[in-house]
Every structure is written in C-alpha cells, then in structure tokens.
Write a protein that holds these residues in place. Structure first.
Motif, PDB file in Angstrom:
ATOM      1  N   UNK A   1       0.834  -1.207   0.000  1.00  0.00           N
ATOM      2  CA  UNK A   1       0.000   0.000   0.000  1.00  0.00           C
ATOM      3  C   UNK A   1       0.868   1.257   0.000  1.00  0.00           C
ATOM      4  N   UNK A   2       2.051   1.168   0.600  1.00  0.00           N
ATOM      5  CA  UNK A   2       3.003   2.284   0.552  1.00  0.00           C
ATOM      6  C   UNK A   2       3.424   2.610  -0.875  1.00  0.00           C
ATOM      7  N   UNK A   3       3.428   1.604  -1.745  1.00  0.00           N
ATOM      8  CA  UNK A   3       3.757   1.821  -3.157  1.00  0.00           C
ATOM      9  C   UNK A   3       2.514   2.186  -3.965  1.00  0.00           C
ATOM     10  N   UNK A   4       1.388   2.383  -3.274  1.00  0.00           N
ATOM     11  CA  UNK A   4       0.164   2.792  -3.950  1.00  0.00           C
ATOM     12  C   UNK A   4      -0.572   1.631  -4.619  1.00  0.00           C
ATOM     13  N   UNK A   5      -0.154   0.413  -4.363  1.00  0.00           N
ATOM     14  CA  UNK A   5      -0.755  -0.751  -5.010  1.00  0.00           C
ATOM     15  C   UNK A   5      -1.751  -1.432  -4.053  1.00  0.00           C
ATOM     16  N   UNK A   6      -2.363  -2.510  -4.538  1.00  0.00           N
ATOM     17  CA  UNK A   6      -3.421  -3.198  -3.788  1.00  0.00           C
ATOM     18  C   UNK A   6      -2.969  -4.632  -3.519  1.00  0.00           C
ATOM     19  N   UNK A   7      -3.134  -5.092  -2.279  1.00  0.00           N
ATOM     20  CA  UNK A   7      -2.756  -6.473  -1.939  1.00  0.00           C
ATOM     21  C   UNK A   7      -3.982  -7.383  -1.986  1.00  0.00           C
ATOM     22  N   UNK A   8      -3.928  -8.433  -2.793  1.00  0.00           N
ATOM     23  CA  UNK A   8      -4.973  -9.462  -2.816  1.00  0.00           C
ATOM     24  C   UNK A   8      -4.437 -10.707  -2.139  1.00  0.00           C
ATOM     25  N   UNK A   9      -5.186 -11.210  -1.178  1.00  0.00           N
ATOM     26  CA  UNK A   9      -4.712 -12.360  -0.406  1.00  0.00           C
ATOM     27  C   UNK A   9      -5.496 -13.606  -0.799  1.00  0.00           C
ATOM     28  N   UNK A  10      -4.782 -14.655  -1.209  1.00  0.00           N
ATOM     29  CA  UNK A  10      -5.416 -15.931  -1.514  1.00  0.00           C
ATOM     30  C   UNK A  10      -5.571 -16.694  -0.196  1.00  0.00           C
ATOM     31  N   UNK A  11      -6.804 -17.131   0.138  1.00  0.00           N
ATOM     32  CA  UNK A  11      -6.996 -17.815   1.426  1.00  0.00           C
ATOM     33  C   UNK A  11      -6.121 -19.059   1.546  1.00  0.00           C
ATOM     34  N   UNK A  12      -5.829 -19.424   2.779  1.00  0.00           N
ATOM     35  CA  UNK A  12      -5.006 -20.600   3.035  1.00  0.00           C
ATOM     36  C   UNK A  12      -5.678 -21.855   2.501  1.00  0.00           C
ATOM     37  N   UNK A  13      -4.865 -22.765   2.015  1.00  0.00           N
ATOM     38  CA  UNK A  13      -5.399 -24.055   1.575  1.00  0.00           C
ATOM     39  C   UNK A  13      -5.236 -25.043   2.738  1.00  0.00           C
ATOM     40  N   UNK A  14      -6.341 -25.547   3.195  1.00  0.00           N
ATOM     41  CA  UNK A  14      -6.302 -26.472   4.331  1.00  0.00           C
ATOM     42  C   UNK A  14      -6.368 -27.912   3.811  1.00  0.00           C
ATOM     43  N   UNK A  15      -5.849 -28.871   4.524  1.00  0.00           N
ATOM     44  CA  UNK A  15      -5.198 -28.718   5.830  1.00  0.00           C
ATOM     45  C   UNK A  15      -3.682 -28.523   5.741  1.00  0.00           C
ATOM     46  N   UNK A  16      -3.091 -28.517   4.524  1.00  0.00           N
ATOM     47  CA  UNK A  16      -1.624 -28.586   4.477  1.00  0.00           C
ATOM     48  C   UNK A  16      -0.942 -27.229   4.284  1.00  0.00           C
ATOM     49  N   UNK A  17      -1.725 -26.144   4.089  1.00  0.00           N
ATOM     50  CA  UNK A  17      -1.151 -24.807   3.938  1.00  0.00           C
ATOM     51  C   UNK A  17      -0.223 -24.672   2.733  1.00  0.00           C
ATOM     52  N   UNK A  18      -0.423 -25.557   1.725  1.00  0.00           N
ATOM     53  CA  UNK A  18       0.254 -25.317   0.449  1.00  0.00           C
ATOM     54  C   UNK A  18      -0.561 -24.247  -0.292  1.00  0.00           C
TER      55      UNK A  18
ATOM     56  N   UNK B   1      -3.327 -22.820  -2.981  1.00  0.00           N
ATOM     57  CA  UNK B   1      -4.541 -23.168  -3.725  1.00  0.00           C
ATOM     58  C   UNK B   1      -4.398 -22.621  -5.148  1.00  0.00           C
ATOM     59  N   UNK B   2      -3.942 -23.502  -6.053  1.00  0.00           N
ATOM     60  CA  UNK B   2      -3.579 -23.061  -7.397  1.00  0.00           C
ATOM     61  C   UNK B   2      -4.786 -22.498  -8.151  1.00  0.00           C
ATOM     62  N   UNK B   3      -5.945 -23.129  -7.975  1.00  0.00           N
ATOM     63  CA  UNK B   3      -7.132 -22.646  -8.701  1.00  0.00           C
ATOM     64  C   UNK B   3      -7.539 -21.254  -8.237  1.00  0.00           C
ATOM     65  N   UNK B   4      -7.564 -21.089  -6.929  1.00  0.00           N
ATOM     66  CA  UNK B   4      -7.931 -19.763  -6.400  1.00  0.00           C
ATOM     67  C   UNK B   4      -6.915 -18.716  -6.865  1.00  0.00           C
ATOM     68  N   UNK B   5      -5.658 -19.117  -6.915  1.00  0.00           N
ATOM     69  CA  UNK B   5      -4.602 -18.197  -7.364  1.00  0.00           C
ATOM     70  C   UNK B   5      -4.849 -17.790  -8.813  1.00  0.00           C
ATOM     71  N   UNK B   6      -5.094 -18.784  -9.662  1.00  0.00           N
ATOM     72  CA  UNK B   6      -5.288 -18.479 -11.086  1.00  0.00           C
ATOM     73  C   UNK B   6      -6.486 -17.547 -11.296  1.00  0.00           C
ATOM     74  N   UNK B   7      -7.553 -17.814 -10.558  1.00  0.00           N
ATOM     75  CA  UNK B   7      -8.748 -16.971 -10.682  1.00  0.00           C
ATOM     76  C   UNK B   7      -8.479 -15.535 -10.240  1.00  0.00           C
ATOM     77  N   UNK B   8      -7.559 -15.353  -9.294  1.00  0.00           N
ATOM     78  CA  UNK B   8      -7.333 -14.009  -8.723  1.00  0.00           C
ATOM     79  C   UNK B   8      -6.462 -13.120  -9.605  1.00  0.00           C
ATOM     80  N   UNK B   9      -5.753 -13.715 -10.562  1.00  0.00           N
ATOM     81  CA  UNK B   9      -4.854 -12.908 -11.404  1.00  0.00           C
ATOM     82  C   UNK B   9      -5.676 -12.071 -12.379  1.00  0.00           C
ATOM     83  N   UNK B  10      -5.336 -10.795 -12.474  1.00  0.00           N
ATOM     84  CA  UNK B  10      -6.018  -9.887 -13.399  1.00  0.00           C
ATOM     85  C   UNK B  10      -4.944  -9.209 -14.252  1.00  0.00           C
ATOM     86  N   UNK B  11      -5.352  -8.460 -15.272  1.00  0.00           N
ATOM     87  CA  UNK B  11      -4.351  -7.736 -16.068  1.00  0.00           C
ATOM     88  C   UNK B  11      -3.544  -6.737 -15.229  1.00  0.00           C
TER      89      UNK B  11
END
Lengths: 397, 397
Positions: B138-155, B157-167
C-alpha cells in the motif's frame, strides 16, 4: 511498465559518483598520487580508537545480547545515553522518548519528511543544498522550493525566504554546517529564520516544521559555535548521523530528536515510527547502536581537516581563486573561473584535479572541493591548481 | 495535518509487540521462568562463533577500510562471495552484478515492490502471510490481494490463485519456509505456481514478477529441500536476510538477487537502485557486509530449533491440539480451540502462555507459536498447554 520514477532515479548516475569512477580509472593509468580526487565526502580520518575498543568490549557479551532486534525506536539505554549527551552539551532536557534511532542521516530526513508531509505540500530549503533533499521531498509527493544562495557569505536571504512561504509550506530544511559551502549559519541568521517561521506559522494558523540536518555539527573550526536549533524554535526536528563525526559513514547509524514541545507532538511522534515502518526500516543496526552509546561524546581527530582547510584556503586565495573560508564540514565552495561549472571541471581534469560542479546543489558557477583527503593530496594538488589558473589566464573562455 | 497514513501505522501498536510487552510486565511480576512467551521471532540460538571471529579479524584492519561508504549496491567482493555461494548451492550462474546488498528483508522487499509497482497495480500473496506486506504494497500505492489458506496442508490453492490474477497483477509474493505456518512449499506447489505465472504472463502479454521472501531458507528440518525459485521461473527476484540464519536480526543485513534473465532487466536493475535511493537507503551496513561475506555458507546451530519443534509438536498433538508439523522456520501454526483466536489467546494468558492470534496473518482461528525459545521454556510450558486444553473441555465456549 515498472516504476518510471525509480528507473530514472537509478539510471541517472550521480555526477559525484561519475567523477569518482573516472578518478579510479585515471589513478590506475597514471598512479594514485598523481590524481587529486576531491569528489567524495568520505571521511579520511579514521574512526577514533574508542570505536574499536567499544566493538571489542561488546564482542565479550553473548551474541544474542548484541545482535538481537532492538525496539523500533532503538535500544532504551542507547537513547538515554544520547539524550544525556545532548542535555549536557546544549542545555536541553531530553529523555529517551525524544530520541528515535535511525540508519543514518538519509533515513532520519526521509522518515521526518514522510511523517510530516501530505501530497501537494511545500518544503523550502536554501541553496546550496544536498541534492537528495529533492528526491525525498518528491518521494513524499511534496514540492521543493529552493531559496537562492545569498552572496557573498552564503548565509540565509531572510527576505527571499519570507516571500517564498505560502499556506502550503509545511517544512523548512536547513543544513549547518553546510554541505557543500562549509558555512555555519550564524546565530543572527538562525534568529531571523526562526522569527520568520514563528510569524508565518501564526499568520497561517498552522505549524511550519524546521528540520535541521546536521551530520557535520562536530566538524567545526576556530571555536565556531553551531546554534542548537531546538533552543530557538519549538517546532524543530533534529536529524543527526554519526557518519562524519565518528567516521562511520558505511555503518548507517544516526537519530532523530523529537522534542516534547513540538506542535502536534501526539501525532508527530507516532507518525515518525509509522514512516520508518512504511519505508522498510525495522531498527537501527544493533551493534552500532551500542557503539555510539559508548562513544557518545567522541569524534575523530578533526584537526586534520582544519589543517587541510587552512592549506587549501590560503593557497587558493593566494593564486587568485574566490572562496568563502569554510567554518565547518570538510567542503570548500569555490567560484569557477567561467560561468559553466561543468566546463570548468572538465578543464580541471586536464590537470587531474577532480572537482564537483555545483549545479546539482542549486547554485551554478561553483565547484565543491571535498578536502577530507590526505594532507599530501592537498599539498601535491597545489601546482595543479596553479596550472589551472594559468590556463584560464592564457586561454580565456 | 501531518501524514495520516504514517500516524495510523505508528500509533496502531502491533499485536505481537503488545503481547511481548505484556510478557515483560508479567515476568517482572511472577518471575521470568513462569511466563511462556512465544510471541517474538527473535532467534534464540546465538550467532555462530564464525561471526565473532569475522568481526575480530576485521577489527585488525584500518577503520577506514571497514566503516567507509560502500557503493550503493554493496561491496563488490561481498557481492561476488554471495553470488559464488548461491552458484555452489543452487547450480546458478550469478555474478556480483546480480546481487544488491540491503538493510535486511524488510528493505529487500520494500525496495523490490517500490521498483516494480505503479499506483493501482495489484500484488497477490498467500495466507497466512507476514502482515508488513500490506504496509509496503500500500506504501507503493498498489493493492494487496490475499489468496486464502489451503487447508489442511497450507500449500497454495492453485485454482484460487489463477482466478485471482487480473491484467493489473504485477507481483506475486511467496514466503517459504513460511512465517507463520512453518510450511515449506513443495516442488509440486512451486511448479504449479510457476506454470500459472507463465501462462498468465503470456495471456496478458506482460510479465508478472515473483518475489520470494526467504529469510528462513536455511532453517529447515528432516532434509527438506526448499526449491530455489529462479530455477523454476525467469521473472523471479529473491529477497534474503541473514537475520535468522546467522541470528543477526538487529544488524539489518540482507540482499536482493536480480537475475540477468528477468523480464525488462535493463529497467528493473536500475529501478532497484532508484527505489533504494528514494526510500533513504544509502548502503547496507559496511562492517556486516564484510562479516556475511566471511560467513557466507554458515548458519547458527539449527538443531536446537528442531528439538524444540519435535517436543512441541509431539506434546501438543498428544494433548489433542491440531497443527501442521512445521518443516521449516521456527513457528508452529496451531488451531485455536474456539473460532475467535483473540479470545483463545486471552484464555491462554490465564496460564501465562503468550501466543499470537492469527488474524493479522490473514488466516483467522489459529495461533502462531514462535518456538525460537529455550528448550526449558518449551518443556516447562507443557503443563500450561494441558491446563488450557482442560479449561476448554470443562468450560466450552
């Protein structure tokens, strides 16, 4: 595509660094003692022996007592030691809460500017000035207004200063002893400055903060006194670094003084901590926090700089160069022998004299001579300065 | 009137620091050994003896060789030593030009973010994550998007990650071994992550940079391998710090790796230097640059952390607590016994167990247990964890 601002800042090599690099190349070609490199402000006198002793003593402690995180504002004992030293030396009444340890003067200044400024606000400083002020002021989204140098003494032009203040003026930066002029602002200058600050703050009903950048405070000659600005103006933040006084420029250790009586103290003090956080400073280096606490009243052997200054000023003035005798720091600001200081520095290179043109300091037509070099370099350079003068006598611009 | 952003950052005390302060007070009341303080990530094992030896050797050199300014990217010999170590350990082919020395991981990350980001662009990271990422993004004026934790192993979540990417996605930050979960991302996780990054970079016709924050790289157990990310994805910047591996958190020393093959290298490399400049970093502390060069392949005695981990995991799981066995770092991420982790931490305090609620890490309902403490603290805390469990059995929420 990436940050254009950062790209430009990183790709535009500093003039000083370019000259220094040229000097290294030239020394390799013709021999180290044949090149008179006056480009860098890297202290030539060693850190005092007390620094080494402090480090050796600290090495006797368990490592986790030395290298652990300190609290963000610094180790309480270190801050207390520094407050005590300032109280003894300047009749102040600071407590550890008034001291915020930083990674040197650049950090001190940038943290203060980031904490105080909102986008669109204005900062005033006085030419000649340290060029990075512009980077940090603009980094905070604010605008830097530069008051031209007052000739011939390089004190402050009070009238021009008063005219430049607007309702958007939030911060004024002074640097005394000054880099690059070597001038110390007199008590009269400071009193005039502070009277205007008070008057204008009242007129606009909002504080104008004074930031004093003073890494050269201890490097003064001939019993010159450097007024301690918190005694003259309540809304003063002091930015200090041990880079020059203890010859520790690479160790990145300094502090900010945040007096209790500063306007809006309840917001300014946390904002300083917040600014450090957003800039990515976690704490000041922990070993050197302890070192400066142990060496809090020490300096390197300043007399070497005084000797250099005296030889240089006497020699240059005798040859017909024009300069103000520096009262502090280790810089001499000399009038170039033609209007274009870059052209003058190019001609000086013919005689292997490496000088810094003054344009980036906001005061064209001069050169900065950093005399934090060996006495031998100063003495050996004299014939080169003679030849340069002779060159201008026979080949006028 | 002053910077509201900085004021808020500075006045909102961190939960971790608050718990730590409470711990100090409580220890003064009932005795140091009666309080089980798992709040801070301050390494408990000492810096290795080689650090002390390196400092003592350096003290034999003239002070001006040790404490002088280094070039802004760091001392060439130090950068060469680090590049060599990375090449030996990870089969890379770095030169000194690929290494930029910094004042620790916070500086490394903030410099990279500032260099790469324009206002309005997006950064993705994965919960649980280090809360300061938000401050710097936020100090650089940008926006942080957080992908929720993948349970139970905390690796990841590739699908959620792919969906969250925007131009607008410019940067992805990973932290492995992870603070606070202690999980190391598997090679499979990394390959999936990098495949998505490649696909999406191509789809949008613009690079997405991967920043890997890895101060815990060397703190791993049971022969776990931590993939070196430059080998998996070209547009990777590595942010490193010696804070944890050499137990030097207060000394603020680390580096950024800028591989030659990174997209738009000709702009990114200068922008890194420019970002350091605008943030107020002049150079990394010079003595500790030399120290890490001399200790470039060393670590503290990590086995103490492994022992702590084993006692803790075995004990807590036996009592009925739920946690993923950490493979690295010195944190254990444990499920709270009620939904509200703050309430759970309050109840834990009754037994003088000081745990950190996970909400600020973007993953509510857990606590972080920093087991960088003495083995005795771990052993002594076991009855307190028993009582806490018993309390929840008899007094359900």
């Amino acid at each position: 595509m990436i940050s254009q601002e950062c790209y430009e800042l990183g790709s535009k090599s500093s003039v000083i660094r370019e000259i220094f690099s040229y000097g290294l190349k030239r020394k390799a070609e013709i021999g180290e003692d044949k090149v008179y490199d006056f480009s860098l402000g890297n202290p030539s006198i060693p850190a005092p022996e007390s620094v080494k002793q402090a480090i050796l003593e600290l090495m006797e402690l368990p490592p986790e007592k030395i290298h652990a995180y300190s609290p963000a504002p610094g180790d309480p004992k270190v801050r207390t030691a520094i407050a005590g030293s300032l109280n003894r030396r300047f009749g102040e009444n600071f407590r550890m809460e008034n001291i915020f340890m930083t990674c040197g003067a650049a950090a001190s200044l940038n943290i203060c500017l980031k904490a105080l400024l909102n986008p669109g606000e204005e900062v005033i400083t006085f030419a000649p000035f340290f060029p990075e002020y512009r980077v940090w002021v603009e980094g905070a989204g604010a605008v830097l207004n530069v008051i031209p140098a007052k000739l011939p003494d390089f004190q402050i032009d009070a009238e021009a200063f008063e005219r430049a203040i607007t309702p958007k003026t939030k911060v004024v930066i002074v640097n005394t002893p000054n880099n690059p002029s070597g001038v110390v602002y007199s008590e009269e200058t400071i009193k005039n400055l502070c009277a205007i600050l008070k008057k204008k703050s009242e007129e606009y009903g909002a504080p104008i903060y004074l930031i004093t950048d003073e890494p050269y405070r201890e490097i003064v000659y001939d019993d010159i006194q450097v007024p301690y600005l918190t005694k003259y103006y309540d809304d003063t933040l002091v930015c200090y670094s041990y880079s020059k006084s203890l010859s520790l420029p690479g160790e990145r250790i300094g502090y900010i003084v945040i007096p209790d009586r500063i306007a809006d103290h309840e917001h300014v003090a946390p904002a300083i901590a917040g600014a450090a956080r957003v800039l990515g400073f976690v704490c000041a280096p922990s070993l050197f926090q302890q070192v400066v606490a142990k060496c809090v009243d020490d300096t390197g052997d300043i007399s070497a700089y005084k000797k250099n200054r005296d030889i240089l000023v006497e020699g240059l003035q005798r040859m017909g160069y024009t300069c103000v005798k520096p009262q502090g720091a280790f810089y001499l600001f000399m009038k170039a022998l033609e209007e274009d200081a870059y052209a003058f520095c190019e001609r000086a290179k013919k005689y292997d004299l490496l000088l810094v043109p003054s344009d980036d300091f906001g005061c064209p037509g001069y050169v900065r001579i950093s005399y934090c070099v060996s006495e031998k370099t100063i003495l050996d350079s004299m014939p080169a300065f003679e030849k340069l003068m002779e060159d201008y006598r026979t080949n006028a611009v």
